[in-house]
Design a protein around this motif. Structure first.
Motif, PDB file in Angstrom:
ATOM      1  N   GLY A  77     -28.997 -68.339  -3.551  1.00  0.00           N
ATOM      2  CA  GLY A  77     -28.668 -66.935  -3.318  1.00  0.00           C
ATOM      3  C   GLY A  77     -28.647 -66.596  -1.841  1.00  0.00           C
ATOM      4  N   ASN A  78     -29.116 -67.502  -0.964  1.00  0.00           N
ATOM      5  CA  ASN A  78     -29.162 -67.219   0.462  1.00  0.00           C
ATOM      6  C   ASN A  78     -28.453 -68.264   1.298  1.00  0.00           C
ATOM      7  OD1 ASN A  78     -30.743 -64.858   0.210  1.00  0.00           O
ATOM      8  ND2 ASN A  78     -32.545 -66.130  -0.103  1.00  0.00           N
ATOM      9  N   GLY A  79     -27.815 -69.203   0.713  1.00  0.00           N
ATOM     10  CA  GLY A  79     -27.149 -70.255   1.457  1.00  0.00           C
ATOM     11  C   GLY A  79     -27.444 -71.607   0.852  1.00  0.00           C
ATOM     12  N   PHE A  80     -27.039 -72.634   1.576  1.00  0.00           N
ATOM     13  CA  PHE A  80     -27.236 -74.000   1.112  1.00  0.00           C
ATOM     14  C   PHE A  80     -28.418 -74.613   1.836  1.00  0.00           C
ATOM     15  CE2 PHE A  80     -22.837 -73.035   0.249  1.00  0.00           C
ATOM     16  CZ  PHE A  80     -22.665 -73.544  -1.019  1.00  0.00           C
ATOM     17  N   GLU A  81     -29.438 -74.962   1.090  1.00  0.00           N
ATOM     18  CA  GLU A  81     -30.608 -75.601   1.679  1.00  0.00           C
ATOM     19  C   GLU A  81     -30.226 -77.034   2.048  1.00  0.00           C
ATOM     20  OE1 GLU A  81     -34.148 -75.206  -0.678  1.00  0.00           O
ATOM     21  OE2 GLU A  81     -33.882 -73.035  -0.851  1.00  0.00           O
ATOM     22  N   VAL A 114     -29.150 -73.311   5.336  1.00  0.00           N
ATOM     23  CA  VAL A 114     -30.573 -72.985   5.365  1.00  0.00           C
ATOM     24  C   VAL A 114     -31.304 -74.241   5.822  1.00  0.00           C
ATOM     25  CG1 VAL A 114     -32.559 -72.185   4.042  1.00  0.00           C
ATOM     26  CG2 VAL A 114     -30.265 -71.326   3.487  1.00  0.00           C
ATOM     27  N   LEU A 115     -31.921 -74.150   7.011  1.00  0.00           N
ATOM     28  CA  LEU A 115     -32.583 -75.293   7.631  1.00  0.00           C
ATOM     29  C   LEU A 115     -34.083 -75.050   7.731  1.00  0.00           C
ATOM     30  CD1 LEU A 115     -30.058 -75.739  10.612  1.00  0.00           C
ATOM     31  CD2 LEU A 115     -29.892 -76.679   8.285  1.00  0.00           C
ATOM     32  N   MET A 170     -31.733 -69.906  16.233  1.00  0.00           N
ATOM     33  CA  MET A 170     -30.391 -70.326  15.801  1.00  0.00           C
ATOM     34  C   MET A 170     -29.921 -69.430  14.662  1.00  0.00           C
ATOM     35  SD  MET A 170     -30.973 -74.424  15.783  1.00  0.00           S
ATOM     36  CE  MET A 170     -31.279 -75.297  17.313  1.00  0.00           C
ATOM     37  N   THR A 171     -28.748 -68.795  14.846  1.00  0.00           N
ATOM     38  CA  THR A 171     -28.244 -67.892  13.804  1.00  0.00           C
ATOM     39  C   THR A 171     -26.835 -68.213  13.322  1.00  0.00           C
ATOM     40  OG1 THR A 171     -27.444 -66.312  15.456  1.00  0.00           O
ATOM     41  CG2 THR A 171     -29.683 -65.962  14.587  1.00  0.00           C
ATOM     42  N   THR A 172     -26.028 -68.898  14.159  1.00  0.00           N
ATOM     43  CA  THR A 172     -24.659 -69.207  13.743  1.00  0.00           C
ATOM     44  C   THR A 172     -24.180 -70.528  14.327  1.00  0.00           C
ATOM     45  OG1 THR A 172     -23.754 -67.933  15.602  1.00  0.00           O
ATOM     46  CG2 THR A 172     -23.864 -66.801  13.485  1.00  0.00           C
ATOM     47  N   TYR A 173     -23.217 -71.148  13.624  1.00  0.00           N
ATOM     48  CA  TYR A 173     -22.445 -72.259  14.182  1.00  0.00           C
ATOM     49  C   TYR A 173     -21.019 -71.741  14.309  1.00  0.00           C
ATOM     50  CZ  TYR A 173     -21.313 -73.136   9.235  1.00  0.00           C
ATOM     51  OH  TYR A 173     -20.915 -73.001   7.923  1.00  0.00           O
ATOM     52  N   VAL A 174     -20.376 -72.025  15.441  1.00  0.00           N
ATOM     53  CA  VAL A 174     -19.131 -71.341  15.801  1.00  0.00           C
ATOM     54  C   VAL A 174     -18.175 -72.299  16.493  1.00  0.00           C
ATOM     55  CG1 VAL A 174     -18.188 -69.430  17.186  1.00  0.00           C
ATOM     56  CG2 VAL A 174     -20.454 -69.219  16.218  1.00  0.00           C
ATOM     57  N   GLY A 184     -20.150 -69.610  10.843  1.00  0.00           N
ATOM     58  CA  GLY A 184     -21.016 -69.637   9.663  1.00  0.00           C
ATOM     59  C   GLY A 184     -22.439 -69.331  10.067  1.00  0.00           C
ATOM     60  N   ASP A 185     -23.210 -68.817   9.129  1.00  0.00           N
ATOM     61  CA  ASP A 185     -24.600 -68.433   9.407  1.00  0.00           C
ATOM     62  C   ASP A 185     -25.540 -69.613   9.280  1.00  0.00           C
ATOM     63  OD1 ASP A 185     -24.008 -65.753   9.845  1.00  0.00           O
ATOM     64  OD2 ASP A 185     -24.176 -65.263   7.714  1.00  0.00           O
ATOM     65  N   ILE A 186     -26.584 -69.547  10.086  1.00  0.00           N
ATOM     66  CA  ILE A 186     -27.700 -70.497   9.990  1.00  0.00           C
ATOM     67  C   ILE A 186     -28.941 -69.679   9.723  1.00  0.00           C
ATOM     68  CG2 ILE A 186     -29.150 -72.142  11.224  1.00  0.00           C
ATOM     69  CD1 ILE A 186     -26.716 -72.921  12.904  1.00  0.00           C
TER      70      ILE A 186
END
Length: 189
Positions: A77-81, A114-115, A170-174, A184-186
């Protein structure tokens, strides 16, 4: 003696039409209207309402979630772990980063990653659309974190990979040249 005349069918229909029109013109009191019964100069029956009646039932599509909603990236529900020590691989398309690996992100556009804080990861791109791209990791202010950025290229190779330790800044990869679509969000937990 006068012969009895029976009205013809045409005459009977005319009389019925005149009678109906008289009733309509005379009007009936409207309980919903607070105004007096005053002749407003309009003649004939009211014009039909072209609008469709309002349906009070809920539309199932209104309850459906937006497929572009980032909260629907996966089962969390919040991203890909992403597991620590994983290589995160993308196809660089101007429309967005398309996931290649790990399998969880395959085919996903700009998936939320999700890291785990303090864990090591690798992120990069191995395929592209021939346009010039790069990849960088940014913070909330849009600044590159710890020089995590690659050079611009239109053909990816080993130089399009970043090795890093996940941190909460870290919040995004661009992709800098396409930062409105290739972003995309991190989320670091």
């Amino acid at each position: 003696m006068t012969p009895e005349r029976h009205p013809t069918r045409r005459r009977a229909l005319k009389l019925a039409g005149v009678a109906s029109a008289s009733v309509l013109l005379a009007g009936c009191p409207d309980d919903d209207d607070d105004t007096d019964d005053v002749d407003d100069g309009e003649e004939g029956p009211p014009e039909p309402d072209d609008e469709e009646p309002e349906d009070d039932t809920e539309d199932p599509e209104d309850d459906a979630e937006d497929p572009d909603d980032d909260d629907e990236d996966d089962d969390t529900g919040n991203g890909f772990e992403i597991e620590p020590d994983t290589q995160i691989e993308f196809d660089g398309q101007t429309e967005g980063w398309i996931g290649i690996a790990p399998d969880d992100i395959e085919g996903e556009e700009n998936p939320t990653l999700v890291l785990e804080e303090g864990e090591s990861y690798e992120i990069g791109w191995t395929e592209g659309d021939g346009a010039t791209h790069n990849i960088e990791i940014r913070d909330d202010d849009g600044e590159v974190v710890d020089d995590l950025e690659t050079d611009f290229t239109d053909s990816p190779d080993d130089d399009q990979w970043l090795e890093f330790e996940a941190s909460d800044e870290m919040t995004t990869y661009v992709c800098e040249p396409h930062e409105t679509t290739m972003v995309g969000d991190i989320e670091v937990e």
